[in-house]
Design a protein around this motif. Structure first.
Motif, mmCIF file in Angstrom:
data_model
loop_
_atom_site.group_PDB
_atom_site.id
_atom_site.type_symbol
_atom_site.label_atom_id
_atom_site.label_comp_id
_atom_site.label_asym_id
_atom_site.label_seq_id
_atom_site.Cartn_x
_atom_site.Cartn_y
_atom_site.Cartn_z
ATOM 1 N N GLU A 602 38.410 -79.951 7.308
ATOM 2 C CA GLU A 602 37.641 -79.431 8.442
ATOM 3 C C GLU A 602 37.930 -80.236 9.708
ATOM 4 N N TYR A 603 38.027 -81.532 9.543
ATOM 5 C CA TYR A 603 38.316 -82.399 10.695
ATOM 6 C C TYR A 603 39.649 -81.999 11.323
ATOM 7 N N ASN A 604 40.652 -81.827 10.478
ATOM 8 C CA ASN A 604 41.974 -81.434 10.992
ATOM 9 C C ASN A 604 41.893 -80.103 11.740
ATOM 10 N N ARG A 605 41.129 -79.193 11.174
ATOM 11 C CA ARG A 605 41.004 -77.874 11.783
ATOM 12 C C ARG A 605 40.274 -77.946 13.130
ATOM 13 N N LEU A 606 39.318 -78.864 13.209
ATOM 14 C CA LEU A 606 38.472 -78.914 14.405
ATOM 15 C C LEU A 606 38.934 -79.925 15.446
ATOM 16 N N LYS A 607 40.085 -80.554 15.189
ATOM 17 C CA LYS A 607 40.596 -81.565 16.135
ATOM 18 C C LYS A 607 40.690 -81.071 17.586
ATOM 19 N N PRO A 608 41.098 -79.795 17.814
ATOM 20 C CA PRO A 608 41.181 -79.362 19.221
ATOM 21 C C PRO A 608 39.856 -79.510 19.966
ATOM 22 N N ALA A 609 38.742 -79.388 19.250
ATOM 23 C CA ALA A 609 37.448 -79.600 19.926
ATOM 24 C C ALA A 609 37.075 -81.078 19.912
ATOM 25 N N ILE A 610 37.120 -81.703 18.723
ATOM 26 C CA ILE A 610 36.593 -83.070 18.604
ATOM 27 C C ILE A 610 37.465 -84.074 19.363
ATOM 28 N N LEU A 611 38.772 -83.946 19.249
ATOM 29 C CA LEU A 611 39.641 -84.951 19.860
ATOM 30 C C LEU A 611 40.102 -84.587 21.268
ATOM 31 N N GLU A 612 40.245 -83.289 21.527
ATOM 32 C CA GLU A 612 40.809 -82.896 22.834
ATOM 33 C C GLU A 612 39.776 -82.250 23.753
ATOM 34 N N GLY A 613 38.611 -81.951 23.229
ATOM 35 C CA GLY A 613 37.647 -81.171 24.015
ATOM 36 C C GLY A 613 36.744 -82.026 24.896
ATOM 37 N N ASP A 614 35.772 -81.361 25.493
ATOM 38 C CA ASP A 614 34.772 -82.051 26.317
ATOM 39 C C ASP A 614 33.611 -82.472 25.437
ATOM 40 N N GLN A 615 33.169 -83.704 25.631
ATOM 41 C CA GLN A 615 32.068 -84.195 24.823
ATOM 42 C C GLN A 615 30.743 -84.085 25.583
ATOM 43 N N TYR A 616 29.745 -83.587 24.900
ATOM 44 C CA TYR A 616 28.395 -83.544 25.482
ATOM 45 C C TYR A 616 27.452 -84.267 24.541
ATOM 46 N N ARG A 617 26.846 -85.338 25.044
ATOM 47 C CA ARG A 617 25.843 -86.037 24.230
ATOM 48 C C ARG A 617 24.514 -85.311 24.446
ATOM 49 N N LEU A 618 23.998 -84.704 23.392
ATOM 50 C CA LEU A 618 22.848 -83.809 23.546
ATOM 51 C C LEU A 618 21.512 -84.525 23.346
ATOM 52 N N VAL A 619 21.405 -85.285 22.266
ATOM 53 C CA VAL A 619 20.150 -85.998 21.988
ATOM 54 C C VAL A 619 20.515 -87.438 21.643
ATOM 55 N N SER A 620 19.907 -88.369 22.359
ATOM 56 C CA SER A 620 20.281 -89.779 22.193
ATOM 57 C C SER A 620 19.614 -90.395 20.966
#
Ligand code: GLA
Length: 714
Positions: A602-620
């Motif tokens: 799953e990580y490999n599949r989702l790399k375009p979001a997790i590694l290359e995408g924009d990060q939003y910290r939603l709840v601290s």
């Protein structure tokens, strides 16, 4: 009439001349949203006229008041901390800088560089302020060159990279301090009159107590999604200092540079001292915006192979510590394949023979394979790795030496230690003297020899466990240069490594994140965020480092720390960074292993979001018992949301998690993925607008519980 016309023409041309000069003396440094503007005063000195949200009409910068002197010097009329302090040979300690000229060039990568030259009319010393603006990500980088144009050597007592000034009703500083295994704890404070310094004098492992970045919120406490926030990082893998000084008028001066502590630097006639770069961004979208600016800039322009992929891995450190042999390593290559990761990383303990590296008390410095553990070198391990289709990576710590080593016995003169006092050991070791070019050659050769003998080594974990203590260099003529020359020596080595092995992936490690700055990351593809791999602690530590570093640079491993947490909880936490495992696969239950294998896929599949995408910290995680972070691909077609329940209270009220960064007008399909039972569960169809306005109930009352949601545009 004729006469009048002539007068008018003369007047008009005089006015034009005035406005042309005034205009040419306004020097704007701009990105898409940020304006940093300098101007020359009637006295010929340079002032910072403006720093803030870019004005729509650049001509209006001229309407602003002059501001504070741009690169404050010691010995003149200002009462506050200077950026530059030169001790001249004649005993005079003052410097006065007058504007000479400036130039602007557009670079091939789209960034725009501006150089402003200043000179001291009495001493002729020259200061060049360099700026590069990266318009698309609102990051500006700056450094200074100081040239000695006097007849004799001058001593630089203070030589900051940057001075930025603000004029606002209030300032809130966020710092990330801690210690080994307790890194990057968020603390915010209001700045009042006086000075606050964030600095370190640990030398090599310089970040051990304080992450090398800060956020400064202008006007009000920092928010995640709103407000004006400056985020900054000094590109210097050594002692640094940020000084925040509020003056009696409530103006704030931010000075960033090498820590001047015990670092007075003498330069000869004609020599130039170049300060490290200070990287900063100013966001109007809170800390989150500042983070995303840095993440984008880091990937595109700064980090080694910033746009490239990252390898998942299986590490043996916590699974075996120093206790392994060829057979165990061969098995670990098979395990890496079973798990589905890209690489097996062999950690500490593989080297040294006269004083074998069977604990951390001996062997550092003797980088030959230990014949007991590896009678055939790495050949059989590499063979097995090839057979399994996984890469092979290796741990080294080339800047250090154990007194119990052949290197120490033959080269005591290469060690930083006081000649006339008892030796002091940090983790039973000492730091090599990288100011010495021979030591630089040696440190380079550690990696180079291994790579030459085993070209298959695809990755190094480059560790650095000791700070510089009991500081004395047998090589340096001026001991005050050592802190600075150590880092310059390190960069010489790393430059050579990068030039010869431009594709090589390397992890920066210093007993956890004792190192972590963007100059270092020019040479390293990623860094080890902490030796603390308890997933709860990691939620906080990774939250901290994510403030300026993109997920692909933050190494996060699944280990056996925290026996109460499930493999799912641990892996879900690690999946928010650069995923690795440091566990004994044979201790996992069948279901745990099946889950971990799924997670890697799953990580490999989702790399375009997790590694290359924009990060939003939603709840601290600092706000309660839950935390959530999401990653959205640049085209907003796919997002991954991580949601964690840590220790919810009894009967605690739960609120929806509102997403960010989606396209409000698109419809998205939401499903829970990476579940322990390996069955995805559909959640439903929602518009981006709904997901960002109403959100979804992602938190639960369960302890140490986690969920991952995949959000896909229809
Ligand atoms: C440091 C690192 C660890 C591990 C050990 C090996 O502490 O941070 O990950 O590599 O050294 O000695």
């Amino acid at each position: 009439m004729k006469h009048m016309k002539k007068t008018f023409l003369l007047l008009a041309s005089a006015l034009m001349a005035v406005s042309a000069t005034a205009e040419s003396k306004i020097i704007p440094i701009e990105t898409e949203n940020v304006g940093l503007v300098y101007s020359v005063g009637d006295n010929g000195r340079l002032y910072q006229r403006y720093f803030g949200k870019k004005l729509a009409n650049a001509e209006e910068y001229a309407k602003l008041p002059q501001g504070i002197e741009a690169y404050l010097t010691h010995g003149m009329e200002d009462y506050f901390e200077p950026a530059l302090h030169i001790n001249h040979a004649d005993g005079n300690q003052s410097t006065l800088l007058k504007y000479v000229d400036s130039s602007t060039t557009t670079n091939t990568d789209g960034s725009v560089s501006t150089v402003i030259s200043l000179v001291d009319p009495a001493y002729n010393d020259e200061v060049k302020m360099h700026f590069t603006a990266y318009p698309d990500c609102d990051v500006i980088t700056t450094y200074t060159e100081i040239t000695n144009n006097e007849k004799k050597p001058i001593e630089l007592e203070k030589y900051a990279s940057s001075l930025l000034t603000f004029n606002a009703p209030a300032y809130y500083l966020t710092q990330y301090d801690g210690d080994w295994a307790n890194e990057a704890n968020l603390k915010e404070q209001k700045l009042e009159f006086g000075k606050k310094q964030l600095d370190t004098n640990l030398g090599s492992r310089h970040n051990m107590f304080l992450a090398q970045f800060f956020q400064l919120s202008i006007g009000a406490p920092a928010q995640e999604n709103s407000g004006e926030v400056l985020a900054g990082n000094l590109g210097w893998t050594g002692n640094y200092r940020y000084t925040f000084e509020v003056d009696r008028e409530g103006k704030l001066r931010v000075i960033s540079g090498i820590n001047p502590y015990n670092s007075e630097y003498t330069i000869a006639k004609g020599e130039t001292f170049t300060t490290p770069e200070f990287y900063f961004t100013l966001s109007q979208e809170g800390k989150g915006g500042a983070s995303r600016n840095f993440h984008d800039w880091a990937r595109q322009y700064k980090v080694k192979d910033g746009m490239g992929d990252r390898m998942t891995l299986l590490n043996n450190w916590e699974a075996t510590y120093f206790d392994f042999d060829e057979a165990k390593l061969i098995q670990l290559c098979k395990d890496a394949k079973t798990l589905g990761v890209d690489m097996f990383l062999l950690d500490d303990g593989w080297f040294a023979n006269k004083y074998p590296r069977n604990s951390d008390t001996a062997g550092l410095g003797d980088w030959g394979e230990n014949v007991e553990k590896l009678p055939n070198g790495f050949y059989p391990v590499i063979e097995e790795a090839k057979k399994q289709g996984v890469k092979f990576g290796l741990w080294i710590e080339p800047e250090m030496v154990n007194p119990k080593s052949e290197l120490y016995e033959t080269h005591k003169d290469w060690v930083i230690t006081l000649p006339n006092r008892d030796e002091y050991y940090f983790r039973n070791q000492l730091v090599l003297d990288l100011s010495n070019p021979k030591v630089q050659d040696y440190v380079f050769s550690v990696l180079d020899d291994l790579k030459t003998k085993y070209p298959e080594i695809a990755f190094f974990k480059w560790d650095c466990n000791s700070p510089i203590t009991n500081i004395y260099s047998p090589y340096e003529k001026n001991q005050k240069h050592l802190y600075v020359d150590y880092v310059k020596g390190l960069y010489n080595v790393l430059e050579r490594v990068k030039a010869k092995y431009p594709e090589l992936a390397i992890m920066m490690c210093a007993g956890g994140s004792g190192r972590g700055d963007y100059k270092g990351l020019e040479y390293f593809t990623e860094f080890w965020a902490s030796d603390n791999t308890d997933p709860i602690e990691r939620l906080f530590i990774q939250w901290g480092f994510s403030q300026i570093f993109p997920s692909k640079t933050i190494c996060a491993h699944v280990t056996s720390w925290n026996r109460d947490a499930s493999i799912k909880f641990k892996t879900d936490v690690a999946m928010m960074g650069k995923l690795g495992f440091d566990i004994n696969l044979h201790e996992l239950s069948e279901n745990d292993l099946r889950y971990a294998q799924q997670a890697v896929r799953e990580y490999n599949r989702l790399k375009p979001a997790i590694l290359e995408g924009d990060q939003y910290r939603l709840v601290s995680p600092y706000d309660g018992n839950h935390t959530s972070t999401m990653y959205v691909t640049k085209d907003k077609s796919k997002a991954v949301v991580f949601a964690f329940d840590v220790y919810p209270r009894y009967n605690e009220k739960m609120y929806n998690v509102k997403m960010s960064g989606l396209d409000a007008n698109k419809m998205y399909n939401v499903k829970e993925i990476n579940r322990y039972d390996c069955n995805d569960q559909n959640v439903g169809q929602y518009s981006g607008n709904y997901l960002m306005t109403v959100g979804l109930p992602m938190f639960t009352g369960n302890k140490l519980h986690s969920r991952i949601y995949e959000v896909s545009a229809n």
